[in-house]
Design a protein around this motif. Sequence first.
Motif, mmCIF file in Angstrom:
data_model
loop_
_atom_site.group_PDB
_atom_site.id
_atom_site.type_symbol
_atom_site.label_atom_id
_atom_site.label_comp_id
_atom_site.label_asym_id
_atom_site.label_seq_id
_atom_site.Cartn_x
_atom_site.Cartn_y
_atom_site.Cartn_z
ATOM 1 N N CYS A 26 51.505 -63.230 15.011
ATOM 2 C CA CYS A 26 52.388 -64.401 15.065
ATOM 3 C C CYS A 26 51.668 -65.665 14.625
ATOM 4 N N LYS A 27 50.382 -65.770 14.931
ATOM 5 C CA LYS A 27 49.600 -66.920 14.480
ATOM 6 C C LYS A 27 49.510 -66.924 12.954
ATOM 7 N N ALA A 28 49.353 -65.753 12.351
ATOM 8 C CA ALA A 28 49.282 -65.646 10.887
ATOM 9 C C ALA A 28 50.632 -65.966 10.249
ATOM 10 N N THR A 29 51.738 -65.544 10.866
ATOM 11 C CA THR A 29 53.049 -65.870 10.283
ATOM 12 C C THR A 29 53.329 -67.362 10.396
ATOM 13 N N THR A 30 52.875 -67.998 11.470
ATOM 14 C CA THR A 30 53.069 -69.441 11.620
ATOM 15 C C THR A 30 52.342 -70.190 10.506
ATOM 16 N N ALA A 31 51.174 -69.733 10.141
ATOM 17 C CA ALA A 31 50.429 -70.351 9.042
ATOM 18 C C ALA A 31 51.187 -70.233 7.722
ATOM 19 N N ALA A 32 52.052 -69.211 7.613
ATOM 20 C CA ALA A 32 52.866 -69.016 6.411
ATOM 21 C C ALA A 32 54.224 -69.698 6.518
ATOM 22 N N GLY A 33 54.459 -70.433 7.614
ATOM 23 C CA GLY A 33 55.713 -71.168 7.752
ATOM 24 C C GLY A 33 56.809 -70.452 8.512
ATOM 25 N N VAL A 34 56.471 -69.341 9.171
ATOM 26 C CA VAL A 34 57.466 -68.565 9.920
ATOM 27 C C VAL A 34 57.009 -68.474 11.379
ATOM 28 N N TRP A 35 57.840 -68.939 12.290
ATOM 29 C CA TRP A 35 57.500 -68.876 13.713
ATOM 30 C C TRP A 35 58.116 -67.632 14.325
ATOM 31 N N LEU A 36 57.255 -66.765 14.854
ATOM 32 C CA LEU A 36 57.705 -65.573 15.558
ATOM 33 C C LEU A 36 57.076 -65.584 16.942
ATOM 34 N N ARG A 37 57.639 -64.796 17.835
ATOM 35 C CA ARG A 37 57.179 -64.786 19.220
ATOM 36 C C ARG A 37 56.548 -63.446 19.579
ATOM 37 N N LEU A 39 55.358 -60.810 22.456
ATOM 38 C CA LEU A 39 55.474 -60.400 23.855
ATOM 39 C C LEU A 39 54.471 -59.275 24.034
ATOM 40 N N GLY A 40 53.276 -59.642 24.437
ATOM 41 C CA GLY A 40 52.194 -58.664 24.495
ATOM 42 C C GLY A 40 51.846 -58.231 23.085
ATOM 43 N N ASN A 41 51.902 -56.947 22.831
ATOM 44 C CA ASN A 41 51.622 -56.423 21.499
ATOM 45 C C ASN A 41 52.902 -56.046 20.764
ATOM 46 N N VAL A 42 53.978 -56.752 21.089
ATOM 47 C CA VAL A 42 55.257 -56.599 20.387
ATOM 48 C C VAL A 42 55.581 -57.933 19.732
ATOM 49 N N VAL A 43 55.866 -57.900 18.434
ATOM 50 C CA VAL A 43 56.301 -59.092 17.718
ATOM 51 C C VAL A 43 57.826 -59.094 17.737
ATOM 52 N N VAL A 44 58.396 -60.174 18.270
ATOM 53 C CA VAL A 44 59.850 -60.300 18.373
ATOM 54 C C VAL A 44 60.360 -61.075 17.164
ATOM 55 N N VAL A 45 61.311 -60.487 16.464
ATOM 56 C CA VAL A 45 61.948 -61.143 15.323
ATOM 57 C C VAL A 45 63.402 -61.386 15.705
ATOM 58 N N MET A 46 63.778 -62.668 15.785
ATOM 59 C CA MET A 46 65.127 -63.018 16.211
ATOM 60 C C MET A 46 65.602 -64.233 15.401
ATOM 61 N N PRO A 47 65.921 -64.026 14.121
ATOM 62 C CA PRO A 47 66.340 -65.154 13.291
ATOM 63 C C PRO A 47 67.747 -65.625 13.652
ATOM 64 N N PRO A 48 68.066 -66.864 13.310
ATOM 65 C CA PRO A 48 69.421 -67.362 13.572
ATOM 66 C C PRO A 48 70.434 -66.644 12.684
ATOM 67 N N ASP A 57 63.817 -63.434 3.096
ATOM 68 C CA ASP A 57 62.732 -62.963 2.232
ATOM 69 C C ASP A 57 61.395 -63.544 2.665
ATOM 70 N N LEU A 58 61.373 -64.850 2.974
ATOM 71 C CA LEU A 58 60.151 -65.500 3.440
ATOM 72 C C LEU A 58 59.671 -64.865 4.737
ATOM 73 N N LEU A 63 55.734 -61.704 7.514
ATOM 74 C CA LEU A 63 55.474 -60.700 8.537
ATOM 75 C C LEU A 63 54.665 -59.532 7.966
ATOM 76 N N CYS A 64 55.038 -59.040 6.797
ATOM 77 C CA CYS A 64 54.294 -57.927 6.177
ATOM 78 C C CYS A 64 52.855 -58.320 5.895
ATOM 79 N N GLU A 65 52.654 -59.515 5.346
ATOM 80 C CA GLU A 65 51.296 -59.968 5.028
ATOM 81 C C GLU A 65 50.479 -60.159 6.311
ATOM 82 N N ALA A 66 51.113 -60.676 7.359
ATOM 83 C CA ALA A 66 50.403 -60.900 8.619
ATOM 84 C C ALA A 66 49.990 -59.579 9.266
ATOM 85 N N VAL A 67 50.891 -58.619 9.261
ATOM 86 C CA VAL A 67 50.562 -57.311 9.838
ATOM 87 C C VAL A 67 49.463 -56.642 9.029
ATOM 88 N N GLU A 68 49.580 -56.703 7.715
ATOM 89 C CA GLU A 68 48.554 -56.072 6.878
ATOM 90 C C GLU A 68 47.199 -56.727 7.072
#
Length: 74
Positions: A26-37, A39-48, A57-58, A63-68
């Motif tokens: 999530c810290k890596a996605t924030t650096a790319a302009g996407v805020w995710l949350r 919960l432990g070792n689960v990344v929650v994706v909940m877009p509007p 697409d962004l 998310l893919c780049e951050a996980v990789e």
Amino acid sequence: IRQLGLLAGIELKVDSPDQRLGYHVCKATTAAGVWLRPLGNVVVVMPPLAISDNEIDLLGRALCEAVESTVVHG
């Protein structure tokens, strides 16, 4: 990966619970302009519901780049 509608949870496999992979992804996605949350070792994706195609697409790319970079190449 668990998903219902636009809500998704991506569970990251860890060797030790204190690795905090969800936080680091999530810290890596924030650096790319996407805020995710994390919960432990689960990344929650909940877009509007009003998210645009370009924003989806962004989100997906970030998310893919951050996980990789965080999980695969650690």
